[in-house]
Scaffold this motif. Structure first.
Motif, PDB file in Angstrom:
ATOM      1  N   LEU A  42       1.130  -1.311   0.005  1.00 50.70           N
ATOM      2  CA  LEU A  42       0.078  -0.383  -0.129  1.00 50.70           C
ATOM      3  C   LEU A  42       0.487   1.181  -0.187  1.00 50.70           C
ATOM      4  O   LEU A  42       2.077   1.646   0.950  1.00 50.70           O
ATOM      5  CB  LEU A  42      -0.899  -0.259   1.012  1.00 50.70           C
ATOM      6  N   ASP A  43       1.008   1.656  -1.036  1.00 46.75           N
ATOM      7  CA  ASP A  43       1.463   3.513  -1.135  1.00 46.75           C
ATOM      8  C   ASP A  43       1.026   4.183  -0.552  1.00 46.75           C
ATOM      9  O   ASP A  43      -0.202   3.964  -0.263  1.00 46.75           O
ATOM     10  CB  ASP A  43       1.939   3.223  -2.849  1.00 46.75           C
ATOM     11  N   VAL A  53      -8.750   2.154  -7.395  1.00 46.39           N
ATOM     12  CA  VAL A  53      -9.987   1.389  -6.233  1.00 46.39           C
ATOM     13  C   VAL A  53     -10.250   0.143  -6.462  1.00 46.39           C
ATOM     14  O   VAL A  53     -10.321  -0.909  -5.852  1.00 46.39           O
ATOM     15  CB  VAL A  53     -11.282   2.594  -5.705  1.00 46.39           C
ATOM     16  N   LYS A  54     -10.507  -0.247  -7.781  1.00 44.97           N
ATOM     17  CA  LYS A  54     -10.594  -1.317  -8.053  1.00 44.97           C
ATOM     18  C   LYS A  54      -9.666  -2.389  -7.856  1.00 44.97           C
ATOM     19  O   LYS A  54     -10.212  -4.077  -7.531  1.00 44.97           O
ATOM     20  CB  LYS A  54     -10.812  -1.812  -9.838  1.00 44.97           C
ATOM     21  N   ARG A  55      -8.416  -2.668  -8.237  1.00 45.30           N
ATOM     22  CA  ARG A  55      -6.693  -3.130  -7.280  1.00 45.30           C
ATOM     23  C   ARG A  55      -7.485  -3.423  -6.045  1.00 45.30           C
ATOM     24  O   ARG A  55      -7.220  -4.213  -5.687  1.00 45.30           O
ATOM     25  CB  ARG A  55      -5.711  -2.549  -8.181  1.00 45.30           C
ATOM     26  N   LEU A  56      -7.439  -2.609  -5.188  1.00 50.52           N
ATOM     27  CA  LEU A  56      -7.918  -2.730  -3.654  1.00 50.52           C
ATOM     28  C   LEU A  56      -9.010  -3.501  -3.302  1.00 50.52           C
ATOM     29  O   LEU A  56      -8.596  -4.448  -2.757  1.00 50.52           O
ATOM     30  CB  LEU A  56      -7.905  -1.611  -3.022  1.00 50.52           C
ATOM     31  N   PRO A  72       3.485   8.303   6.385  1.00 50.46           N
ATOM     32  CA  PRO A  72       2.785   8.566   4.749  1.00 50.46           C
ATOM     33  C   PRO A  72       4.800   9.067   3.615  1.00 50.46           C
ATOM     34  O   PRO A  72       5.651   9.644   4.950  1.00 50.46           O
ATOM     35  CB  PRO A  72       2.674  10.908   4.619  1.00 50.46           C
ATOM     36  N   GLY A  73       4.982   8.925   2.911  1.00 44.91           N
ATOM     37  CA  GLY A  73       5.938   8.651   1.516  1.00 44.91           C
ATOM     38  C   GLY A  73       5.965   7.606   2.091  1.00 44.91           C
ATOM     39  O   GLY A  73       7.586   7.443   1.499  1.00 44.91           O
ATOM     40  N   GLN A  74       6.215   6.209   2.638  1.00 44.53           N
ATOM     41  CA  GLN A  74       6.409   5.141   3.010  1.00 44.53           C
ATOM     42  C   GLN A  74       5.612   4.265   2.898  1.00 44.53           C
ATOM     43  O   GLN A  74       4.681   3.257   3.437  1.00 44.53           O
ATOM     44  CB  GLN A  74       7.256   4.741   4.391  1.00 44.53           C
TER      45      GLN A  74
END
Length: 171
Positions: free
Chosen positions: A6-7, A43-46, A160-162
């Motif tokens: 999860l980016d 969203v579809k991928r999640l 955030p950012g990690q």
């Protein structure tokens, strides 16, 4: 099991959807800083990868006549897999049980049950739960007041950012 990531953008998407699952894709894209097409793909991928289980309305229990909440610790007799699985299947099928956890400690399972009132709880307890042959002991804790329930998952551990590795849900 394969790993998925999860980016920070995925984290913002799931946080926004937890806060308001009725956001349109355009509104969501605007909130997370994407254009609508890439936002929808994410969203579809999640959803496909099992991060997002589904969408539903959160109801006020008291307004729909289910204002009596009970937390039940259940001890079972023996722990043979077949009997425990039969107990789990029976409990999961009971509509009054809105959560069921296999736990360590004094109890074997911890259930959250919602019913209209004490009389309905007695009927549930005596007519359903205690009728399961594997149930040895039940301890009920009645909720006097609910201060917090059904809250969003805390995603702050994903800085955030990690990007952090999270196991991919089974399909």
């Amino acid at each position: 099991m394969p790993k998925s990531h999860l980016d920070p953008v995925d984290c913002r998407i799931v946080a926004e959807l937890q806060a308001n699952g009725r956001l349109s894709n355009v509104e969501l894209a605007d909130k997370v800083g994407l254009s609508p097409s890439p936002c929808l793909r994410r969203v579809k991928r999640l959803e496909r990868d099992g991060y997002i289980e589904g969408y539903r309305a959160a109801l006020r229990r008291d307004r729909v006549g289910l204002g009596f909440s009970v937390f039940i610790g259940v001890k079972i007799d023996g722990h043979t897999n077949e009997r425990a699985l039969a107990f789990e299947k029976a409990v999961v099928e009971m509509p009054e049980v809105i959560a069921c956890h296999l736990v360590s400690g004094e109890a074997d399972y911890f259930l959250e049950v919602v019913v209209p009132d004490l009389g309905d709880y007695q009927r549930f307890l005596v007519g359903k739960l205690l009728n399961l042959p594997i149930v040895r002991e039940v301890r009920s804790n009645i909720a006097i007041q609910t201060l917090k329930a059904g809250a969003p998952l805390p995603l702050e551990h994903l800085e955030p950012g990690q990007s952090k590795s999270i196991p991919q849900a089974a399909k």
